[in-house]
Design a protein around this motif. Structure first.
Motif, PDB file in Angstrom:
ATOM      1  N   VAL A   1       0.951  -1.261  -0.045  1.00 52.96           N
ATOM      2  CA  VAL A   1       0.254  -0.120   0.064  1.00 52.96           C
ATOM      3  C   VAL A   1       1.038   1.239  -0.140  1.00 52.96           C
ATOM      4  N   ALA A   2       0.426   2.343  -0.882  1.00 52.97           N
ATOM      5  CA  ALA A   2       1.342   3.478  -1.073  1.00 52.97           C
ATOM      6  C   ALA A   2       0.614   4.772  -0.112  1.00 52.97           C
ATOM      7  N   ALA A   3      -0.476   4.848   0.096  1.00 53.81           N
ATOM      8  CA  ALA A   3      -1.081   5.763   0.685  1.00 53.81           C
ATOM      9  C   ALA A   3      -2.679   5.465   1.210  1.00 53.81           C
ATOM     10  N   THR A   4      -2.918   6.046   2.226  1.00 50.61           N
ATOM     11  CA  THR A   4      -4.101   5.982   2.665  1.00 50.61           C
ATOM     12  C   THR A   4      -4.847   7.230   3.299  1.00 50.61           C
ATOM     13  N   TRP A   5      -6.191   7.218   3.462  1.00 52.66           N
ATOM     14  CA  TRP A   5      -6.781   8.355   3.774  1.00 52.66           C
ATOM     15  C   TRP A   5      -8.241   7.696   4.696  1.00 52.66           C
ATOM     16  N   ALA A   6      -8.570   8.246   5.698  1.00 58.25           N
ATOM     17  CA  ALA A   6      -9.580   7.834   6.529  1.00 58.25           C
ATOM     18  C   ALA A   6     -10.145   8.963   7.250  1.00 58.25           C
ATOM     19  N   VAL A   7     -11.547   9.090   7.253  1.00 59.36           N
ATOM     20  CA  VAL A   7     -12.529  10.055   7.807  1.00 59.36           C
ATOM     21  C   VAL A   7     -13.227   9.468   9.096  1.00 59.36           C
ATOM     22  N   ALA A   8     -13.415  10.246  10.003  1.00 60.62           N
ATOM     23  CA  ALA A   8     -13.886   9.769  11.357  1.00 60.62           C
ATOM     24  C   ALA A   8     -14.329  11.029  12.257  1.00 60.62           C
ATOM     25  N   SER A   9     -15.237  10.958  13.073  1.00 55.98           N
ATOM     26  CA  SER A   9     -15.377  12.185  13.884  1.00 55.98           C
ATOM     27  C   SER A   9     -14.332  12.720  14.673  1.00 55.98           C
ATOM     28  N   ARG A  10     -13.295  11.845  15.085  1.00 65.05           N
ATOM     29  CA  ARG A  10     -12.437  12.186  15.981  1.00 65.05           C
ATOM     30  C   ARG A  10     -10.906  11.873  15.028  1.00 65.05           C
ATOM     31  N   ALA A  11      -9.983  12.657  15.278  1.00 61.21           N
ATOM     32  CA  ALA A  11      -8.771  12.593  14.451  1.00 61.21           C
ATOM     33  C   ALA A  11      -7.895  11.315  14.909  1.00 61.21           C
ATOM     34  N   MET A  12      -8.009  11.080  16.285  1.00 61.53           N
ATOM     35  CA  MET A  12      -7.111  10.108  16.586  1.00 61.53           C
ATOM     36  C   MET A  12      -7.709   8.698  16.023  1.00 61.53           C
TER      37      MET A  12
END
Length: 289
Positions: free
Chosen positions: A230-241
């Protein structure tokens, strides 16, 4: 964001930060932000000799439990279980062995696998944090996200919209933000954009903090080797941690399952150029990546 918004830029914990607000932050709020960052760094940095992490690595049996230890290490337990210990807070010595050490030598001394059963050595209960036998904790898989959350919480009373951006880990409150998903092999390009509101987006990529022949900061703790698939990832959540931790877990096979369990949307790009995303992901991904 419009050009009229105030931007406070500074460097902390080895990276660039930017806080956007409708009105400039007053001196008191800036001092509070600086104090929070300094306290976090003093507890968790493996790059400074006076940190609690350094004390533990030098052989201290235990130290007072830092305020963020329970939240972060509980999350690490879940990340470790999902990835079969590939994500592991004892990875500090493995990173140092590959050259990402406290002097930034970038001299590779070979792979150093990390103890998979790390919870038998690390305890964060009873008001004390201990590591026995001594080893180097590294909370980089989610620590920057945790710090972003702390600053967002600190500035909750600030009127208007706010964006806290810690170079790849950002949180948006009271406004909307369109974020480009940087191509890991060409920073001039994006593979898509993601519009977020009252949420956090965190990214990780092998082209950031990379050196030598294929060496970078995302290691498989089980082998001490840089990830290759895997080269890159992105994730969206209510909290940054949460988003930060998932962005790390997504380099491994168990990441998507944990993201589903935690209700986190995600995108990841493989080193062969293929792109994968979670069911229901609302990122706008471009064709011809």
């Amino acid at each position: 964001m419009t050009s009229e918004r105030s931007r406070w830029r500074f460097e902390a914990i080895g990276t660039q930060w930017e806080i956007e607000t409708d009105e400039p932050l007053d001196d008191d709020h800036q001092r509070q932000v600086t104090t929070v960052i300094e306290g976090f760094d003093k507890a968790w940095s493996r790059f400074r000799s006076d940190s609690l992490v350094a004390d533990l690595a030098r052989g201290a049996n235990s130290v007072p439990l830092p305020a963020d230890a329970t939240a972060m290490l509980d999350a690490y337990a879940a990340l470790s279980a999902a990835t079969s210990a590939a994500v592991n807070p004892l990875i500090g010595e493995a990173l140092a062995a590959r050259g990402y050490d406290d002097s930034y030598s970038f001299t590779d001394r070979g792979a150093q696998p990390t103890l998979a059963e790390w919870q038998s050595s690390v305890s964060w209960h009873g008001g004390r944090l201990s590591v026995v036998p001594p080893a180097t904790l590294d909370v980089g898989a989610l620590g920057k996200g945790r710090l972003v959350d702390l600053i967002v919480d600190l500035l909750a009373e600030v009127r208007g919209g706010i964006v806290v951006d810690a170079s790849g880990d950002l949180s948006v409150r009271g406004s909307r933000q369109r974020v480009a998903l940087e191509h890991p092999f060409d920073p001039r390009r994006a593979i898509g954009v993601w519009e977020i509101s009252d949420a956090a987006l965190c990214a990780s990529s092998i082209n950031r903090r990379s050196w030598g022949n294929g060496l970078h900061h995302v290691l498989d703790a089980r082998t001490g080797e840089p990830v290759q698939k895997v080269a890159a990832t992105w994730a969206v959540a209510s909290r940054a941690m949460v988003a930060d931790g998932l962005a790390t877990a997504l380099f491994f096979d168990g990441g998507p399952r944990l993201a589903r369990d935690w209700g986190v949307q995600w995108v990841r790009m493989f080193t062969d150029g293929q792109v994968q995303w979670s069911p229901g992901c609302d990122a706008e991904l471009f064709r011809g990546r």
